[in-house]
Write a protein that holds these residues in place. Structure first.
Motif, PDB file in Angstrom:
ATOM      1  N   UNK A   1       0.798  -1.209  -0.206  1.00 15.91           N
ATOM      2  CA  UNK A   1       0.014   0.042  -0.056  1.00 15.91           C
ATOM      3  C   UNK A   1       0.905   1.331   0.089  1.00 15.91           C
ATOM      4  N   UNK A   2       2.117   1.012   0.040  1.00 14.45           N
ATOM      5  CA  UNK A   2       3.088   2.350   0.111  1.00 14.45           C
ATOM      6  C   UNK A   2       2.771   3.019   1.371  1.00 14.45           C
ATOM      7  N   UNK A   3       2.407   2.429   2.517  1.00 11.10           N
ATOM      8  CA  UNK A   3       2.377   3.129   3.872  1.00 11.10           C
ATOM      9  C   UNK A   3       3.412   2.608   4.742  1.00 11.10           C
ATOM     10  N   UNK A   4       3.212   3.060   6.123  1.00  7.37           N
ATOM     11  CA  UNK A   4       4.185   2.619   7.238  1.00  7.37           C
ATOM     12  C   UNK A   4       3.275   1.412   7.752  1.00  7.37           C
ATOM     13  N   UNK A   5       4.138   0.575   8.280  1.00 11.49           N
ATOM     14  CA  UNK A   5       3.628  -0.822   9.001  1.00 11.49           C
ATOM     15  C   UNK A   5       2.715  -0.042  10.214  1.00 11.49           C
ATOM     16  N   UNK A   6       3.312   1.075  11.023  1.00  7.85           N
ATOM     17  CA  UNK A   6       2.511   1.504  11.953  1.00  7.85           C
ATOM     18  C   UNK A   6       0.979   1.946  11.613  1.00  7.85           C
ATOM     19  N   UNK A   7       0.794   2.393  10.461  1.00  6.86           N
ATOM     20  CA  UNK A   7      -0.369   2.699   9.608  1.00  6.86           C
ATOM     21  C   UNK A   7      -1.373   1.611   9.866  1.00  6.86           C
ATOM     22  N   UNK A   8      -0.775   0.388   9.521  1.00 10.85           N
ATOM     23  CA  UNK A   8      -1.524  -0.840   9.556  1.00 10.85           C
ATOM     24  C   UNK A   8      -1.763  -1.143  10.941  1.00 10.85           C
ATOM     25  N   UNK A   9      -1.085  -1.099  11.859  1.00  4.57           N
ATOM     26  CA  UNK A   9      -1.199  -1.689  13.101  1.00  4.57           C
ATOM     27  C   UNK A   9      -2.124  -0.807  13.643  1.00  4.57           C
ATOM     28  N   UNK A  10      -2.283   0.519  13.452  1.00  2.00           N
ATOM     29  CA  UNK A  10      -3.343   1.298  13.980  1.00  2.00           C
ATOM     30  C   UNK A  10      -4.657   1.017  13.312  1.00  2.00           C
ATOM     31  N   UNK A  11      -4.629   0.743  12.053  1.00  4.43           N
ATOM     32  CA  UNK A  11      -6.101   0.142  11.563  1.00  4.43           C
ATOM     33  C   UNK A  11      -6.451  -0.962  12.599  1.00  4.43           C
ATOM     34  N   UNK A  12      -5.664  -2.147  12.489  1.00  3.01           N
ATOM     35  CA  UNK A  12      -6.021  -3.374  13.160  1.00  3.01           C
ATOM     36  C   UNK A  12      -6.135  -3.226  14.589  1.00  3.01           C
ATOM     37  N   UNK A  13      -5.696  -2.244  15.217  1.00  2.60           N
ATOM     38  CA  UNK A  13      -6.040  -1.889  16.649  1.00  2.60           C
ATOM     39  C   UNK A  13      -7.291  -1.251  17.015  1.00  2.60           C
ATOM     40  N   UNK A  14      -7.540  -0.420  15.947  1.00  2.00           N
ATOM     41  CA  UNK A  14      -8.787   0.408  15.931  1.00  2.00           C
ATOM     42  C   UNK A  14      -8.477   1.704  16.252  1.00  2.00           C
ATOM     43  N   UNK A  15      -7.427   2.233  16.265  1.00  2.00           N
ATOM     44  CA  UNK A  15      -6.893   3.694  16.866  1.00  2.00           C
ATOM     45  C   UNK A  15      -7.367   4.634  15.411  1.00  2.00           C
ATOM     46  N   UNK A  16      -7.203   3.944  14.158  1.00  2.00           N
ATOM     47  CA  UNK A  16      -7.593   4.712  12.996  1.00  2.00           C
ATOM     48  C   UNK A  16      -8.083   3.689  11.893  1.00  2.00           C
ATOM     49  N   UNK A  17      -8.656   4.219  11.134  1.00  2.00           N
ATOM     50  CA  UNK A  17      -9.372   3.626   9.906  1.00  2.00           C
ATOM     51  C   UNK A  17      -8.784   3.920   8.743  1.00  2.00           C
ATOM     52  N   UNK A  18      -8.808   3.015   7.659  1.00  2.00           N
ATOM     53  CA  UNK A  18      -8.057   3.433   6.328  1.00  2.00           C
ATOM     54  C   UNK A  18      -9.033   4.273   5.507  1.00  2.00           C
ATOM     55  N   UNK A  19      -8.246   5.490   4.692  1.00  2.00           N
ATOM     56  CA  UNK A  19      -9.093   6.224   3.932  1.00  2.00           C
ATOM     57  C   UNK A  19      -9.863   5.456   2.918  1.00  2.00           C
ATOM     58  N   UNK A  20     -10.881   6.043   2.576  1.00  2.00           N
ATOM     59  CA  UNK A  20     -11.575   5.249   1.424  1.00  2.00           C
ATOM     60  C   UNK A  20     -10.880   4.684   0.281  1.00  2.00           C
ATOM     61  N   UNK A  21      -9.839   5.835  -0.290  1.00  2.00           N
ATOM     62  CA  UNK A  21      -9.123   5.377  -1.218  1.00  2.00           C
ATOM     63  C   UNK A  21      -8.324   4.067  -1.278  1.00  2.00           C
ATOM     64  N   UNK A  22      -8.023   3.520   0.100  1.00  2.00           N
ATOM     65  CA  UNK A  22      -7.466   2.144   0.278  1.00  2.00           C
ATOM     66  C   UNK A  22      -8.287   0.971   0.141  1.00  2.00           C
ATOM     67  N   UNK A  23      -9.909   1.324   0.213  1.00  2.00           N
ATOM     68  CA  UNK A  23     -10.528   0.273   0.308  1.00  2.00           C
ATOM     69  C   UNK A  23     -10.409  -0.913  -0.918  1.00  2.00           C
ATOM     70  N   UNK A  24     -10.316  -0.096  -2.112  1.00  2.00           N
ATOM     71  CA  UNK A  24     -10.302  -1.088  -3.384  1.00  2.00           C
ATOM     72  C   UNK A  24      -9.178  -1.758  -3.604  1.00  2.00           C
ATOM     73  N   UNK A  25      -7.761  -1.192  -2.903  1.00  2.00           N
ATOM     74  CA  UNK A  25      -6.612  -1.756  -2.922  1.00  2.00           C
ATOM     75  C   UNK A  25      -6.705  -2.966  -2.207  1.00  2.00           C
ATOM     76  N   UNK A  26      -7.120  -2.850  -0.891  1.00  2.00           N
ATOM     77  CA  UNK A  26      -7.164  -3.752   0.168  1.00  2.00           C
ATOM     78  C   UNK A  26      -8.186  -5.082  -0.287  1.00  2.00           C
TER      79      UNK A  26
END
Length: 264
Positions: free
Chosen positions: A25-50
């Motif tokens: 996704x060309x982002x940091x692993x910390x960003x993914x960790x925050x998604x998975x722990x519920x600290x933040x959510x992915x922007x809508x632009x990331x959803x099709x890529x995911x």
């Protein structure tokens, strides 16, 4: 299930690390960790890529279950009391439900039918046409769309715009009525019973309407004979619980002389 939990489960199933997903996704692993722990959510632009990365649909990624939505909508329609004597109250209830399920084609079609029942003075014809066109543009349900085409054809006819009425009539498959007959013959279980019920209702409805149309073309003596024939039909169908409610509605329309408003 929230989006972060879903991403973690899908990642585990695919057996990839947070770092590997982050690199894709060309982002940091910390960003993914925050998604998975519920600290933040992915922007809508990331959803099709995911969805592409995990080889799944957006509905599955977002944990969207259409069957649950369909069941909830059907429960609301049953609660609305539609098909009774107060279509305005039913419409108001369903419009409130539409705020929770916007552009739901079944809700919109039920609202459309309630509007048509209230359109004896033609004051809502333009609104009916607008909602009907909205359903045709957003629905993939052919059966619903055929019902909407019928309502649009009847509405334009009631407005005196015969060319438009015939335009929408021409979009209705000529063999649509036979679907219920064939489905009742070849399906099994609950689906068969459902199609049998639809076929029975259509047969009673159309038989009585056809009798009224014949009455319109008859002389005074013949009309008396047809009225007697209709009375015998109503008496016969009222004896059966499955037919009683529809028969009551059709008999009231017959006695009021308004049965043809179904086609206006």
């Amino acid at each position: 299930m929230n989006i972060g939990t879903k991403i973690r489960l899908l990642r585990k199933e695919k057996r990839v690390t947070q770092e590997e997903l982050a690199e894709y996704l060309h982002i940091s692993s910390q960003a993914v960790s925050k998604w998975e722990t519920g600290v933040s959510s992915p922007d809508i632009d990331f959803l099709p890529k995911l969805a592409i990365f995990f080889g799944t649909s957006l509905d599955n990624l977002l944990d969207f279950d259409q069957s649950q939505v369909d069941a909830a909508v059907e429960a609301l329609i049953a609660e609305s009391g539609r098909g009774g004597k107060d279509p305005a109250a039913s419409e108001a209830f369903l419009r409130k439900a539409l705020e929770k399920y916007p552009n739901n084609d079944l809700l919109l079609t039920c609202i459309l039918e309630d509007m048509q029942e209230q359109n004896a003075d033609k004051s809502r014809s333009a609104e009916i046409i607008e909602v009907g066109e909205r359903i045709l543009s957003c629905s993939s349900d052919d059966e619903l769309k055929i019902d909407v085409l019928r309502i649009l054809a009847e509405t334009y006819h009631g407005m005196g715009e015969q060319a438009m009425a015939e335009f929408y009539l021409g979009k209705i498959p000529g063999l649509h009525f036979l679907y219920y007959e064939i489905a009742a013959a070849i399906k099994r279980g609950e689906e068969r019973l459902e199609n049998i019920g639809k076929l029975e209702d259509l047969c009673i409805d159309k038989l009585i309407c056809a009798l009224w149309m014949r009455r319109e073309e008859a002389d005074a003596e013949k009309r008396t004979e047809i009225d007697h024939q209709a009375e015998e039909m109503f008496t016969f169908f009222r004896k059966y619980p499955d037919y009683a409610h529809l028969t009551e509605i059709m008999e009231q329309l017959w006695n009021e002389g308004t049965i043809m408003t179904i086609y206006q």
